[in-house]
Design an enzyme around this catalytic site. Structure first.
Site, PDB file in Angstrom:
ATOM      1  CE1 TYR A 137      46.469   9.074  -1.646  1.00  0.00           C
ATOM      2  CE2 TYR A 137      45.505   8.629  -3.787  1.00  0.00           C
ATOM      3  CZ  TYR A 137      45.467   9.285  -2.570  1.00  0.00           C
ATOM      4  OH  TYR A 137      44.423  10.137  -2.284  1.00  0.00           O
ATOM      5  CE  LYS A 156      43.636   7.604   0.079  1.00  0.00           C
ATOM      6  NZ  LYS A 156      43.123   8.031   1.390  1.00  0.00           N
TER       7      LYS A 156
HETATM    8  N1  LIG Z   1      43.371  16.328  -2.351  1.00  0.00           N
HETATM    9  C1  LIG Z   1      42.966  15.436  -3.224  1.00  0.00           C
HETATM   10  O1  LIG Z   1      43.009  15.666  -4.444  1.00  0.00           O
HETATM   11  C2  LIG Z   1      42.406  14.108  -2.762  1.00  0.00           C
HETATM   12  C3  LIG Z   1      41.708  13.323  -3.679  1.00  0.00           C
HETATM   13  C4  LIG Z   1      41.173  12.105  -3.281  1.00  0.00           C
HETATM   14  C5  LIG Z   1      41.347  11.670  -1.979  1.00  0.00           C
HETATM   15  N2  LIG Z   1      42.031  12.450  -1.096  1.00  0.00           N
HETATM   16  C6  LIG Z   1      42.200  11.935   0.266  1.00  0.00           C
HETATM   17  O2  LIG Z   1      41.583  12.809   1.198  1.00  0.00           O
HETATM   18  C7  LIG Z   1      42.272  12.747   2.437  1.00  0.00           C
HETATM   19  C8  LIG Z   1      42.657  14.155   2.865  1.00  0.00           C
HETATM   20  O3  LIG Z   1      43.471  14.711   1.854  1.00  0.00           O
HETATM   21  P1  LIG Z   1      43.909  16.253   1.808  1.00  0.00           P
HETATM   22  O4  LIG Z   1      43.970  16.611   0.379  1.00  0.00           O
HETATM   23  O5  LIG Z   1      43.094  17.067   2.738  1.00  0.00           O
HETATM   24  O6  LIG Z   1      45.416  16.082   2.352  1.00  0.00           O
HETATM   25  P2  LIG Z   1      46.423  17.101   3.047  1.00  0.00           P
HETATM   26  O7  LIG Z   1      46.010  18.504   2.837  1.00  0.00           O
HETATM   27  O8  LIG Z   1      47.770  16.679   2.613  1.00  0.00           O
HETATM   28  O9  LIG Z   1      46.243  16.732   4.616  1.00  0.00           O
HETATM   29  C9  LIG Z   1      46.608  15.451   5.054  1.00  0.00           C
HETATM   30  C10 LIG Z   1      46.221  15.284   6.512  1.00  0.00           C
HETATM   31  O10 LIG Z   1      46.628  13.957   6.924  1.00  0.00           O
HETATM   32  C11 LIG Z   1      47.428  14.074   8.098  1.00  0.00           C
HETATM   33  N3  LIG Z   1      48.475  13.049   8.105  1.00  0.00           N
HETATM   34  C12 LIG Z   1      49.281  12.662   7.089  1.00  0.00           C
HETATM   35  N4  LIG Z   1      50.149  11.736   7.510  1.00  0.00           N
HETATM   36  C13 LIG Z   1      49.902  11.528   8.842  1.00  0.00           C
HETATM   37  C14 LIG Z   1      50.454  10.689   9.843  1.00  0.00           C
HETATM   38  N5  LIG Z   1      51.497   9.857   9.602  1.00  0.00           N
HETATM   39  N6  LIG Z   1      49.939  10.757  11.078  1.00  0.00           N
HETATM   40  C15 LIG Z   1      48.936  11.587  11.367  1.00  0.00           C
HETATM   41  N7  LIG Z   1      48.346  12.395  10.461  1.00  0.00           N
HETATM   42  C16 LIG Z   1      48.836  12.369   9.218  1.00  0.00           C
HETATM   43  C17 LIG Z   1      48.036  15.461   8.035  1.00  0.00           C
HETATM   44  O11 LIG Z   1      48.334  15.860   9.349  1.00  0.00           O
HETATM   45  P3  LIG Z   1      49.644  16.740   9.751  1.00  0.00           P
HETATM   46  O12 LIG Z   1      49.884  17.740   8.658  1.00  0.00           O
HETATM   47  O13 LIG Z   1      49.237  17.361  11.059  1.00  0.00           O
HETATM   48  O14 LIG Z   1      50.773  15.753   9.901  1.00  0.00           O
HETATM   49  C18 LIG Z   1      46.911  16.282   7.418  1.00  0.00           C
HETATM   50  O15 LIG Z   1      46.013  16.710   8.413  1.00  0.00           O
HETATM   51  C19 LIG Z   1      43.479  11.827   2.214  1.00  0.00           C
HETATM   52  O16 LIG Z   1      43.196  10.517   2.671  1.00  0.00           O
HETATM   53  C20 LIG Z   1      43.638  11.828   0.708  1.00  0.00           C
HETATM   54  O17 LIG Z   1      44.264  10.669   0.234  1.00  0.00           O
HETATM   55  C21 LIG Z   1      42.558  13.666  -1.451  1.00  0.00           C
END
Ligand SMILES: NC(=O)c1ccc[n+]([C@@H]2O[C@H](COP(=O)([O-])OP(=O)(O)OC[C@H]3O[C@@H](n4cnc5c(N)ncnc54)[C@H](OP(=O)(O)O)[C@@H]3O)[C@@H](O)[C@H]2O)c1
Length: 248
Positions: free
Chosen positions: A153, A157
């Site tokens: 991861y 990133k």
């Molecule tokens: N939450 C945190 O603490 C955090 C911190 C820093 C960065 N981020 C980044 O922010 C972004 C969003 O994170 P989040 O926390 O909102 O994550 P989340 O709630 O787990 O949602 C992830 C999203 O990505 C989609 N996804 C995952 N794998 C996929 C695939 N193979 N094909 C198509 N879609 C896929 C999922 O779609 P489906 O469910 O429809 O498959 C979902 O809409 C990510 O890039 C994450 O790394 C998050």
């Protein structure tokens, strides 16, 4: 009122859903991309202000599915003004507690979705992106501080940031600005288990503000970076980690 054609990957929940809502609230048409969570994505679509929005699906590990999905968005909207590469996976695979097979699988899926998936979505979208276009990538603080339990991861990133910087230079002559947001913890499904109980208190205390970000705070940053006023921010990485990790 803006009237841009916006594609947000991973908009079925969390940060992507908040980003979709934020663009729609300014008058943009939004393509709500999802992978597996169709019902959740339909709920997000129904929650958007305005009309003319679109629901699209593609596994971001599948290059052909990405091409078909992006072309469908361009066919419906006529162009793609803004691409937000938000979708991501966060798969535990600590090196001392993971079989070699699990290690291979975690690296392949994490890089395949978080980095190569974003690169492929970018290639596909740029063909439909006019001058003034914007690409915003959602990276992570993990790119800079290390991810001991999820090394793929962190690598994905960091790679996404390097990719965005390369694209900022490659696409600048076409009037397209490319930027990155690097959040710390954000209160979504991805982080939910890690933000519960005493471990959650420790993680909130990483920031002197004593809390983690909301998806809406990340969305506000994305909205700024996608604005006409942010053209000269091209190539930048905007930290959203509440001063939990400071870098020059
Ligand atoms: N939450 C945190 O603490 C955090 C911190 C820093 C960065 N981020 C980044 O922010 C972004 C969003 O994170 P989040 O926390 O909102 O994550 P989340 O709630 O787990 O949602 C992830 C999203 O990505 C989609 N996804 C995952 N794998 C996929 C695939 N193979 N094909 C198509 N879609 C896929 C999922 O779609 P489906 O469910 O429809 O498959 C979902 O809409 C990510 O890039 C994450 O790394 C998050």
């Amino acid at each position: 009122m803006a009237d841009r054609a916006v594609l947000v990957t991973g908009a079925s929940r969390g940060i992507g859903a908040a980003i979709a809502r934020a663009f729609a609230a300014t008058g943009d048409r939004v393509a709500v991309h999802h992978g597996r969570s169709t019902a959740a994505a339909q709920d997000v679509l129904a929650s958007l202000d305005g009309d003319g929005h679109l629901l699209v699906q593609a596994d971001l590990a599948d290059p052909v599915a990405i091409l078909d999905m992006v072309d469908a968005v361009a066919a419906e909207f006529g162009r793609i003004d803004v691409l937000v590469n938000n979708a991501g996976v966060f798969i535990p695979h600590p090196i001392t507690d993971t079989s070699y097979e699990q290690w291979q699988s975690a690296w392949a899926e994490t890089l395949g979705v978080n980095l190569v998936g974003a690169a492929n979505a970018t290639w596909c979208a740029v063909r439909h992106m006019p001058e003034g276009g914007r690409i915003v990538n959602i990276s992570s603080r993990g790119a800079f501080r290390g991810e001991p339990g999820q090394p793929a991861y962190g690598a994905s990133k960091a790679g996404l940031i390097a990719f965005a910087q390369s694209m900022a230079r490659a696409l600048g002559p076409r009037g397209i600005a490319v930027t990155t947001v690097a959040p710390g913890w954000v209160a979504t499904d991805m982080a939910a288990a890690r933000l519960e109980g005493p471990e959650g208190d420790i993680r909130r205390a990483e920031s002197p503000l004593g809390r983690v970000a909301t998806p809406e705070e990340v969305a506000a940053a994305v909205l700024y970076l996608a604005s006409p006023e942010a053209e000269l921010a091209s190539g930048t990485v905007l930290d959203l980690n509440g001063a939990s990790l400071l870098r020059m």
